[in-house]
Structures are given as C-alpha cells and as structure tokens.
Design an enzyme around this catalytic site. Structure first.
Site, PDB file in Angstrom:
ATOM      1  N   ALA A  29       0.840  -1.201   0.000  1.00 53.46           N
ATOM      2  CA  ALA A  29       0.000   0.000   0.000  1.00 53.46           C
ATOM      3  C   ALA A  29       0.876   1.253   0.000  1.00 53.46           C
ATOM      4  CB  ALA A  29      -0.965  -0.039   1.174  1.00 53.46           C
ATOM      5  N   CYS A  30       0.552   2.212   0.859  1.00 52.91           N
ATOM      6  CA  CYS A  30       1.266   3.497   0.838  1.00 52.91           C
ATOM      7  C   CYS A  30       2.717   3.401   1.305  1.00 52.91           C
ATOM      8  CB  CYS A  30       0.523   4.521   1.695  1.00 52.91           C
ATOM      9  SG  CYS A  30      -1.075   5.016   1.000  1.00 52.91           S
ATOM     10  N   SER A  31       3.114   2.281   1.873  1.00 51.17           N
ATOM     11  CA  SER A  31       4.499   2.090   2.297  1.00 51.17           C
ATOM     12  C   SER A  31       5.332   1.361   1.251  1.00 51.17           C
ATOM     13  CB  SER A  31       4.541   1.306   3.622  1.00 51.17           C
ATOM     14  OG  SER A  31       3.887   2.009   4.654  1.00 51.17           O
TER      15      SER A  31
END
Length: 375
Positions: A155-157
């Site tokens: 995801a966003c990481s």
C-alpha cells in the site's frame, strides 16, 4: 556488506490537474443529480441525501488544494465520476509501465547511470493494473535491463519497503544497482462519489536508483544509514476488489467496498503514534537523536497528521523546511508521496546532514529510511 546510496530520483507528473474548485463543482452536480433521482425516497426518510462538498472542508480536512490525474474529463463528469483510460492491447506498453519509464529516465540521468548499470527492477505500488506478467518485468524489458524484476505491494508504504528490499540485496552483493519505481494511478481506485474521500488522491510516478556507495559517482547522493519496516493488521483502510470477486454472488455489481475506503479518524488516531515511535526507535538504535535530523520527508496523506508526527519526533513544532509538504499540489499519491518530497527537497542539505524518509498506510504498514548526505 556494502554501503548503499540513493544516487538518483525521478518524478513523472501527469499533464492534467484538478483544482479543489473544479472537484467541488463536479461533486455537487453529482449530488444534486442523485438527490433529484431519489427525491421521493429521501422525502420518505428511506435514504439520506448526498451532502455537498466545499473547498474549505477539503483544505481543513487534508491540506490538499489540487491533484494531478491521468484523466480529468471522466473524473469531473457527474455521470461518470472516474477516470476513463483507453484499453491497450497486450502488445502495447501498459499505463503503469509507461509512467515508470518516464520517471526512470529522469532518475537514471540524475544518477549518471544507463540501463546497462542496473541489475534489477522493483515496481512497488499500492495497486497493479494486472496480476501477471509483472509490471516490473515489463518495465525491465522496455528499458532493456538484464537481470531480474518483480512487483511488490505494501500500500502506501510500498516505496520505503521497496527501498529496504533493494538496499538489502545490494548490501549483501546480489545486485550492484537497482531501479525502484512507484507508478501510482490512485484516481482509479478512489471513490469520487464519496464526500468524505473524493478529494484525497492524485496520480504520479516516482523512481529511485540505489547502488553500491563505492561505485556511485553522482553528486548530491545520499547514503542509507539504516532501514526499518513495520506492519500491524488493521481493517481501517481497505479495498475488497480482487480476482475472487466474480466467484461471489453480487460482487460484480457497483459495490462501495471494491474501491478505497477508510475510517479516517481511527487511522489518524492509531497511525500517528505507530509512526512516531517507529522513527524515534529507529533513530535511537542508530545512536541518533531527534536534534540530529535536518529533514523529515514524510508520507503525503494529510497535513495535520504530518504536523503532529513531526512535532512528536522533534519534540517541537518543525521549522519551515524541516518537514516539507507537497500534498497541497499533488494530494495523496500513496507510496510516491515521500519520494516526491525527498526528490524536490533534498538538494539543499549539506554533506553529513541526516534525514528520514518515512511512509505509512494501509496494513497498517510503515517504513523508515535514515539517510545521510554523502561528501
């Protein structure tokens, strides 16, 4: 074990841009259409009317003022409310690969490298437009890179996890240099018809060249001091779309849970301490103190969240420039956000200055990369 440098970064920004004013105009037109269509059910109390959005609400909730997208026409059409992208044949370059090539070209030039110097490609993003063949392998093929490639999704990481994966391989000698790209088409998994989140995302692609420090020649490069990743399961950010969708009755219909959704207040309350403690613990384990930091390049999702994390890490309100934000122009670009901030706001630091690249998101997931500007 080799020291690893970030020797080049690149950012591809789409040409089309949507301001908050444009977004609100389109959303409110959609709301009016829906409310007129269901006027009788609303009058009977069987349905809630779709509330209007406004620019002040968006800026106050997020700090976002505009966003770049691959297609604004469909997104701003009250009858469509999502991007409309041309279907490509199997022989054509995919959208994600096309974006990645543009960002990669910039990163390679800044690193002073050619494709012959790269041993691997990692495509790290929050969503991939197909399951296989891997987008990374398509990018590898299009660039003419020998070696290997793979996709990853945290995801966003995804970008910080991608940096750790690349750095680990270079540290142990399985690769000399790796290209890590983050093509994020966030507009395609955003529910533009939901007032609580219709303003959050934008599209972009970032690229990072990582290589052995003893082989790096680019000026202004950063040595990686240490990397750290953390995950903790949470349903507060979720997207239920996937290949099993057609196996379940009713799931091929237009369902809200097949796009991005979140419990925003819960995410804010839970993620801020997770990220703050991750960064502080990471610094302490490297015998570094918060006052040793010259800059924080944080995930670009919410200005209030970043301000609070910065204050908790530094023990005070960050000075202008210590924690640069780009989300006012780009909105949330998922994994690419912290890399955009690093790419745009890292040239001015002096050799020896230390900073942290940190991203966080669904999972929950969080990645911390401590870097030092090389002499």
């Amino acid at each position: 074990m080799h020291t690893v440098s970030i020797s080049g970064t690149g950012v591809f920004t789409p040409e089309e841009k949507i301001s908050n004013a444009e977004l609100v105009l389109a959303f409110n037109a959609y709301a009016d259409r829906q409310n007129a269509l269901h006027a009788e059910a609303i009058a009977r109390g069987e349905m809630e009317p779709v509330p209007h959005s406004n620019e002040d609400f968006i800026v106050k909730a997020s700090g976002i003022e505009s966003r770049y997208v691959l297609d604004k026409t469909g997104t701003l059409d009250p009858e469509i409310m999502h991007p409309v992208l041309r279907e490509r044949s199997d022989e054509e370059l995919s959208v994600m690969a096309e974006m990645a090539l543009k960002a990669a070209t910039i990163a390679l030039e800044r690193a002073g490298r050619t494709v012959a110097d790269i041993d691997a490609v990692i495509c790290a993003a929050s969503n991939h437009e197909r399951a296989y063949p891997a987008i990374a392998i398509e990018i590898q093929n299009a660039l003419g890179i020998e070696g290997f490639a793979f996709d990853m999704n945290v995801a966003c990481s995804s970008a910080t996890f991608g940096i750790q994966a690349a750095a680990d391989m270079i540290r142990c000698g399985s690769a000399r240099a790796i290209l890590m790209v983050n093509p994020e088409i966030c507009s395609a998994h955003l529910e533009w018809r939901d007032r609580d989140c219709h303003f959050i995302f934008g599209d972009v692609c970032t690229a990072v060249v990582l290589e052995r420090a003893d082989l790096a020649t680019a000026p202004g490069r950063y040595d990686i001091v240490s990397t750290r990743c953390l995950t903790q399961f949470s349903n507060n950010i979720r997207n239920n779309n996937g290949f099993l969708r057609r196996t379940r009755e009713g799931h091929m219909q237009d369902r809200r849970d097949m796009l991005f959704r979140q419990e925003g207040r819960k995410v804010f309350k839970q993620v801020v301490p997770i990220v703050s403690e991750l960064i502080l613990g990471h610094l302490a384990d490297q015998d570094l103190k918060p006052q040793d930091l010259s800059r924080l390049w944080l995930h670009q999702a919410n200005k209030g969240m970043n301000d609070l994390i910065g204050a908790r890490v530094l023990g005070r309100t960050p000075e202008p420039g210590e924690q640069p934000n780009i989300l006012q122009d780009y909105a949330n670009t998922s994994s690419a956000g912290s890399i955009i901030a690093f790419s745009k706001y890292s040239d001015d630091l002096k050799p020896g200055d230390v900073g942290v690249i940190c991203s966080f998101g669904a999972g929950y997931s969080a990645g911390s990369v401590i870097v030092r500007k090389a002499a």
